[in-house]
Motif scaffolding. Structure first.
Motif, mmCIF file in Angstrom:
data_model
loop_
_atom_site.group_PDB
_atom_site.id
_atom_site.type_symbol
_atom_site.label_atom_id
_atom_site.label_comp_id
_atom_site.label_asym_id
_atom_site.label_seq_id
_atom_site.Cartn_x
_atom_site.Cartn_y
_atom_site.Cartn_z
ATOM 1 N N ARG A 65 0.373 -17.819 -10.735
ATOM 2 C CA ARG A 65 -0.211 -16.894 -10.516
ATOM 3 C C ARG A 65 -0.141 -15.990 -9.056
ATOM 4 O O ARG A 65 0.178 -14.846 -9.502
ATOM 5 N N ASP A 66 0.286 -16.690 -8.189
ATOM 6 C CA ASP A 66 0.477 -15.973 -7.377
ATOM 7 C C ASP A 66 1.731 -14.810 -6.957
ATOM 8 O O ASP A 66 0.986 -13.675 -6.504
ATOM 9 N N LEU A 67 2.852 -14.770 -7.493
ATOM 10 C CA LEU A 67 3.791 -13.826 -8.141
ATOM 11 C C LEU A 67 2.540 -13.062 -9.083
ATOM 12 O O LEU A 67 3.440 -11.908 -9.094
ATOM 13 N N LEU A 68 2.612 -13.391 -9.736
ATOM 14 C CA LEU A 68 1.411 -12.679 -11.183
ATOM 15 C C LEU A 68 0.658 -11.324 -10.044
ATOM 16 O O LEU A 68 0.526 -10.650 -9.963
ATOM 17 N N ASN A 69 0.122 -11.836 -8.866
ATOM 18 C CA ASN A 69 -0.426 -10.752 -7.933
ATOM 19 C C ASN A 69 0.571 -10.041 -7.389
ATOM 20 O O ASN A 69 -0.211 -9.039 -7.530
ATOM 21 N N GLU A 70 1.113 -10.635 -6.619
ATOM 22 C CA GLU A 70 2.069 -9.706 -6.101
ATOM 23 C C GLU A 70 3.121 -9.080 -7.415
ATOM 24 O O GLU A 70 2.728 -7.453 -7.097
ATOM 25 N N PHE A 71 3.037 -8.863 -8.480
ATOM 26 C CA PHE A 71 3.180 -8.184 -9.364
ATOM 27 C C PHE A 71 2.575 -7.163 -9.134
ATOM 28 O O PHE A 71 2.862 -5.798 -9.803
ATOM 29 N N LEU A 72 1.147 -7.305 -9.481
ATOM 30 C CA LEU A 72 0.437 -6.263 -10.012
ATOM 31 C C LEU A 72 -0.165 -5.023 -9.087
ATOM 32 O O LEU A 72 -0.138 -3.864 -8.977
ATOM 33 N N ASP A 73 0.798 -6.208 -7.511
ATOM 34 C CA ASP A 73 0.403 -4.982 -6.350
ATOM 35 C C ASP A 73 1.613 -4.152 -6.463
ATOM 36 O O ASP A 73 1.287 -2.873 -6.152
ATOM 37 N N ARG A 74 2.636 -4.410 -6.993
ATOM 38 C CA ARG A 74 3.610 -3.639 -6.915
ATOM 39 C C ARG A 74 3.658 -2.531 -7.946
ATOM 40 O O ARG A 74 4.338 -1.619 -8.005
ATOM 41 N N MET A 75 3.591 -3.480 -9.026
ATOM 42 C CA MET A 75 3.132 -1.960 -10.535
ATOM 43 C C MET A 75 2.219 -0.761 -10.606
ATOM 44 O O MET A 75 2.442 -0.049 -10.416
ATOM 45 N N THR A 76 0.688 -1.172 -9.202
ATOM 46 C CA THR A 76 -0.287 -0.013 -8.481
ATOM 47 C C THR A 76 0.394 0.423 -7.752
ATOM 48 O O THR A 76 0.823 -0.137 -6.674
ATOM 49 N N ILE A 77 0.052 1.681 -7.604
ATOM 50 C CA ILE A 77 0.178 2.579 -6.207
ATOM 51 C C ILE A 77 -0.582 2.614 -5.492
ATOM 52 O O ILE A 77 -2.136 3.112 -5.679
ATOM 53 N N ASN A 78 -0.977 1.671 -4.577
ATOM 54 C CA ASN A 78 -1.737 1.502 -3.394
ATOM 55 C C ASN A 78 -1.215 2.251 -1.911
ATOM 56 O O ASN A 78 -1.474 1.574 -0.898
ATOM 57 N N VAL A 79 -1.244 3.681 -2.259
ATOM 58 C CA VAL A 79 -0.798 4.332 -0.829
ATOM 59 C C VAL A 79 -2.005 5.583 -0.796
ATOM 60 O O VAL A 79 -2.567 5.933 -2.116
ATOM 61 N N SER A 80 -3.046 4.662 -0.033
ATOM 62 C CA SER A 80 -4.230 5.668 0.101
ATOM 63 C C SER A 80 -4.628 5.993 2.154
ATOM 64 O O SER A 80 -3.931 5.640 2.813
ATOM 65 N N GLU A 81 -5.576 7.832 2.185
ATOM 66 C CA GLU A 81 -5.631 7.543 3.136
ATOM 67 C C GLU A 81 -7.299 8.398 3.171
ATOM 68 O O GLU A 81 -7.569 8.881 2.617
ATOM 69 N N PHE A 82 -8.538 8.059 4.500
ATOM 70 C CA PHE A 82 -9.820 8.529 4.257
ATOM 71 C C PHE A 82 -9.243 10.840 4.499
ATOM 72 O O PHE A 82 -8.349 10.402 5.249
ATOM 73 N N TYR A 83 -9.873 10.834 3.732
ATOM 74 C CA TYR A 83 -10.093 12.554 3.673
ATOM 75 C C TYR A 83 -8.228 12.909 3.222
ATOM 76 O O TYR A 83 -7.907 14.072 3.821
ATOM 77 N N ARG A 84 -8.091 12.502 2.661
ATOM 78 C CA ARG A 84 -6.613 12.742 2.280
ATOM 79 C C ARG A 84 -6.636 14.315 1.758
ATOM 80 O O ARG A 84 -7.167 14.436 0.343
ATOM 81 N N ASN A 85 -5.456 15.056 2.556
ATOM 82 C CA ASN A 85 -5.567 16.684 1.859
ATOM 83 C C ASN A 85 -6.720 17.052 2.477
ATOM 84 O O ASN A 85 -7.738 17.324 1.404
ATOM 85 N N GLY A 86 -7.518 16.974 3.641
ATOM 86 C CA GLY A 86 -8.034 17.351 3.916
ATOM 87 C C GLY A 86 -9.346 18.306 3.591
ATOM 88 O O GLY A 86 -9.991 18.253 3.998
ATOM 89 N N LYS A 87 -8.536 20.163 3.731
ATOM 90 C CA LYS A 87 -8.838 20.988 2.969
ATOM 91 C C LYS A 87 -9.571 21.016 1.489
ATOM 92 O O LYS A 87 -10.303 21.681 1.644
ATOM 93 N N ARG A 88 -9.587 20.404 0.825
ATOM 94 C CA ARG A 88 -9.629 19.598 -0.451
ATOM 95 C C ARG A 88 -11.164 19.214 0.120
ATOM 96 O O ARG A 88 -12.526 19.132 -0.563
ATOM 97 N N TRP A 89 -10.991 18.399 0.767
ATOM 98 C CA TRP A 89 -12.479 17.800 1.432
ATOM 99 C C TRP A 89 -13.409 18.504 1.322
ATOM 100 O O TRP A 89 -14.840 18.607 1.655
ATOM 101 N N GLU A 90 -13.398 19.166 2.640
ATOM 102 C CA GLU A 90 -14.006 20.907 3.080
ATOM 103 C C GLU A 90 -14.176 21.633 2.138
ATOM 104 O O GLU A 90 -15.657 21.626 1.815
ATOM 105 N N ILE A 91 -13.695 21.859 0.866
ATOM 106 C CA ILE A 91 -14.869 22.206 -0.815
ATOM 107 C C ILE A 91 -14.978 21.669 -1.245
ATOM 108 O O ILE A 91 -16.140 22.141 -1.589
#
Length: 267
Positions: A65-91
């Motif tokens: 199960r632990d390996l499966l969870n690590e696989f799920l983390d790797r196959m999904t894209i978990n790169v994020s940040e607040f207000y990413r591309n700030g000008k769009r959030w102003e819009i």
């Protein structure tokens, strides 16, 4: 679309066996993700773990199960940040929300493929400029239960807040050592749940759907399916907000009109 289903000897390729095994076990259809990108990401993982091929890796995933969870983390894209591309959030703050609030003071908002929570919390912070937090409710979904748990915790490194306006940072975050924690008043506005964009039922009658920097990893077939489903999920006049590399080149195909750059309004 699947390619290279058979090997030279007529047998099913190990990657296709892997795809079908993962679909049986998790309901996730890797065939709807871009093959080259996904194979590269997962080959790196199974080699790091000491497996020789996708079939051996699949057998291990079925038992660990632990390996499966690590696989799920790797196959999904978990790169994020607040207000990413700030000008769009102003819009979003200065144009989109005022427009949507003209017809409804309690907006139904869905942050799809929300990753570790930066996006739905950003939505709540932006909307709080227009209405009290008691009127803010954001549904946030992701396929990966691990990132949902991280999102609920609401603890982030300083680099995730690089684009957050100073007044918002002071108002809605507490500093804890080297990290920043989202205040409970914002956390209470967001409801997290697991959701697979390629399989599960979609929300209905949404005013705003935010799905950013995810579609680039799907095949054209999968993107077409998801955009049609998003269109059905939005009420007339509702808005789809996409990422800065995800312009929809034929929005009318999905019943959309361009409202602003990377914002599409359902007719």
């Amino acid at each position: 679309m699947r390619v290279a289903i058979e090997g030279k000897d007529g047998s099913m390729s190990d990657y296709v066996q892997f795809i079908e095994g993962i679909k049986r076990k998790t309901g996730i259809d890797l065939a709807l993700y871009k093959e080259a990108q996904m194979k590269r990401r997962l080959t790196s993982l199974y080699e790091k773990k000491g497996y020789r091929n996708f079939v051996d890796f699949l057998h291990a995933l079925e038992k660990d199960r632990d390996l499966l969870n690590e696989f799920l983390d790797r196959m999904t894209i978990n790169v994020s940040e607040f207000y990413r591309n700030g000008k769009r959030w102003e819009i979003l703050q200065n144009k989109i929300f005022p427009m949507l609030l003209q017809s409804n003071k309690r907006l139904k908002i869905w942050s799809a493929a929300c990753s570790t929570g930066e996006e739905p919390y950003s939505i709540a912070m932006v909307l709080s400029h227009h209405v009290p937090l008691s009127q803010v409710q954001v549904l946030a979904t992701d396929i990966d239960e691990n990132v949902i748990q991280k999102a609920k915790l609401g603890l982030y490194p300083d680099r995730s807040l690089a684009e957050v306006p100073a007044d918002v940072k002071n108002k809605y975050f507490n500093k804890e050592g080297q990290f920043f924690k989202v205040k409970d008043e914002i956390k209470r506005t967001v409801t997290f749940k697991k959701h697979n964009l390629l399989k599960d039922n979609y929300e209905t009658n949404c005013d705003l759907i935010v799905c950013r920097n995810v579609m680039i990893y799907f095949t054209e077939e999968a993107k077409d399916q998801i955009y049609h489903n998003f269109s059905k999920s939005l009420r007339s006049g509702g808005i789809l907000f996409v990422g800065s590399t995800e312009q929809i080149f034929n929005p009318a195909r999905y019943g959309f009109e361009v409202e602003d750059t990377f914002f599409y309004r359902k007719k």
